[in-house]
Scaffold this active site. Structure first.
Site, PDB file in Angstrom:
ATOM      1  N   GLY A 219       0.778  -1.234   0.000  1.00 12.41           N
ATOM      2  CA  GLY A 219       0.000   0.000   0.000  1.00 12.41           C
ATOM      3  C   GLY A 219       0.806   1.279   0.000  1.00 12.41           C
ATOM      4  CE  LYS A 220       6.490   0.589  -3.468  1.00 15.08           C
ATOM      5  NZ  LYS A 220       5.904  -0.771  -3.566  1.00 15.08           N
ATOM      6  CD  GLU A 245       3.988   0.022  -9.590  1.00 15.22           C
ATOM      7  OE1 GLU A 245       4.422  -1.150  -9.563  1.00 15.22           O
ATOM      8  OE2 GLU A 245       3.825   0.703  -8.565  1.00 15.22           O
ATOM      9  CD  GLN A 364       8.723  -2.556  -5.191  1.00 14.89           C
ATOM     10  OE1 GLN A 364       8.395  -2.889  -4.061  1.00 14.89           O
ATOM     11  NE2 GLN A 364       7.999  -2.831  -6.253  1.00 14.89           N
TER      12      GLN A 364
END
Length: 474
Positions: A219-220, A245, A364
């Site tokens: 959920g970033k 993204e 990430q």
């Protein structure tokens, strides 16, 4: 300055932007009326504002006298130049007398200031261009380095174009009232809209690089979009969201559902009842009016990002920058990802400091965080480069136990782990994640309550709309 031929006022055979008569009139006007030095002090930041060296020396002496509160006249100015050991180079007392005699009054000081400022800026641009040519001709220089250097120089020149002017008090009242109505007590940075986080950080501070990290699916992006929406919609802050993204329509859908509380799946499947449609429509206006900018270029490089950010800042339209996410950005050195990621993180830190804004970069985590027996990410889990941790002023981890355990009672449980805070303490901040709306809220307890009150996300009957045309093409 560049290699100007000062004896004939040329540069590479062409006339240099300058006006020595205007310089004389400006300095002579100040001698006629020393009170006119105030607007000149405000505008003239560098001695080479004046083209002639003797005028630079005279101006420096005037500034020295002004800073000490000493009158500027035909006695004090030559004395100051003499104490500096520069009276002869400035043309002696006779030249200073001629300066004052060259003007009848100080009436044109402001016009001369503006006129000379334009000449000064053009000379600075010539100097910058000359240096850029030299760098480009250097076989050891890379195009990226030359472009970055040129852009920084142009941005610095443009920033100095902004002048402080004397204005009536009423001109300051509107921004003051806006600030009072949009800030929280004691808030010095950009508000996130999350109480505990704002309390810890006092708002996201200018020049800070914040790394927001998590494994995929935790959920970033949702957390970053929650902060962006809160800052832009609730507090009127100018936010730029660079998404490498997700495309802009997907982000808009997430944002609309997040703010309205409508289940995303119902919007995607066109199963919206009338209450849900009303909820969505009610939030379209505030979102449209928010100073939130989205760039969904998936091929974004660090140079392009910096250029776009500088342009927004130059227009006064940037208070915070968010990048989703760091490892997808390009540098031109893709064969060595660790070096490339390090260059990106350093570039983002430089940008945050240069533009005086907080920059949030999503990142990430490595697969190590998924190892059996581990339930918390660590700074060492930041993927591909240790320089990310080094460059960051803060490092946040989004954690949701449900992603690992799939226990129903943990479905809404989340926390923000502040693992590094260069200018404050670290702590774990409890949050509630609402997966249907992909949004985060303050606080959490085992009863699934947010902020101490039961939340209701149902919206009446199940009557659905006929198709995408019922809601702007969604």
């Amino acid at each position: 300055m560049p290699d100007f031929a000062k004896e004939n006022n040329t540069y590479e055979g062409r006339q240099v932007p300058m006006d020595t008569d205007a310089e004389r009139y400006l300095l002579g006007g100040i001698l006629r009326d020393p009170n006119t030095i105030s607007p000149a002090i405000e505008m003239i930041a560098e001695d080479d504002f004046f083209y002639l060296e003797r005028h630079q020396l005279i101006w420096r002496a005037m500034k020295n006298l002004y800073s000490r509160g000493t009158a500027i006249d035909m006695l004090t100015l030559p004395a100051e130049l003499e104490s500096m050991g520069k009276l002869r180079e400035a043309g002696n007392r006779e030249y200073i007398f001629d300066l004052m005699e060259s003007v009848a009054s100080a009436a044109n000081v402001e016009w001369n200031l503006e006129h000379l400022r334009n000449k000064h800026v053009l000379r600075k641009l010539i100097k910058m261009s000359s240096e850029t040519i030299k760098q480009a001709m250097d076989a050891t220089s890379s195009p990226d380095e030359v472009l970055q250097s040129a852009e920084r120089s142009v941005f610095a020149i443009a920033e100095k174009q902004v002048k402080n002017t004397l204005r009536p008090i009423e001109k300051f009242m509107s921004p003051l009232l806006e600030r009072l109505t949009t800030r929280r007590d004691g808030m010095t940075g950009v508000p996130t809209g999350l109480k505990d986080l704002d309390e810890l950080t006092n708002g996201l501070q200018n020049s800070d690089l914040i790394i927001l990290a998590a494994r995929p699916g935790v959920g970033k992006t949702s957390f970053a979009l929650t902060i962006a929406a809160n800052a832009a919609i609730d507090y009127g802050k100018h936010v730029a969201f660079f998404s490498l993204e997700m495309d802009g329509v997907q982000l808009a859908q997430r944002l609309l559902c997040s703010r309205s509380g409508v289940d995303q799946s119902k919007l995607r499947n066109n199963k919206l009842n009338s209450d849900e449609m009303n909820q969505l429509v009610a939030h379209v206006g505030p979102i449209n009016q928010a100073p939130l900018f989205v760039d969904d270029n998936a091929d974004l490089g660090i140079m392009e990002l910096m250029s776009k950010a500088r342009d927004l800042k130059r227009k006064g339209e940037l208070d915070m920058l968010i990048i989703d996410y760091l490892q997808l950005m390009k540098t031109g050195n893709e064969e060595n990802r660790a070096v490339a990621i390090g260059a990106i993180s350093r570039g983002l830190k430089i940008l945050a400091k240069e533009l005086q804004i907080p920059v949030i970069a999503l990142a990430q985590l490595s697969r190590k965080v998924e190892e059996k027996g581990r339930d918390r990410p660590q700074l060492s889990d930041l993927r591909e480069s240790g320089s990310i941790e080094q460059d960051a002023d803060m490092v946040w981890f989004v954690e949701r136990p449900y992603v690992r355990t799939h226990k129903e009672e943990e479905k809404n449980k989340a926390e923000l782990i502040v693992a590094k805070h260069r200018n404050g303490s670290v702590r774990d901040i409890p949050l509630t994640f609402i997966p249907e709306c992909t949004t985060f809220k303050d606080g959490f307890d085992d009863s699934g309550m947010v902020g101490g009150e039961e939340q209701d996300y149902s919206y009446g009957d199940d009557a659905s709309f006929s198709g995408p045309s019922d809601f702007g093409g969604y």
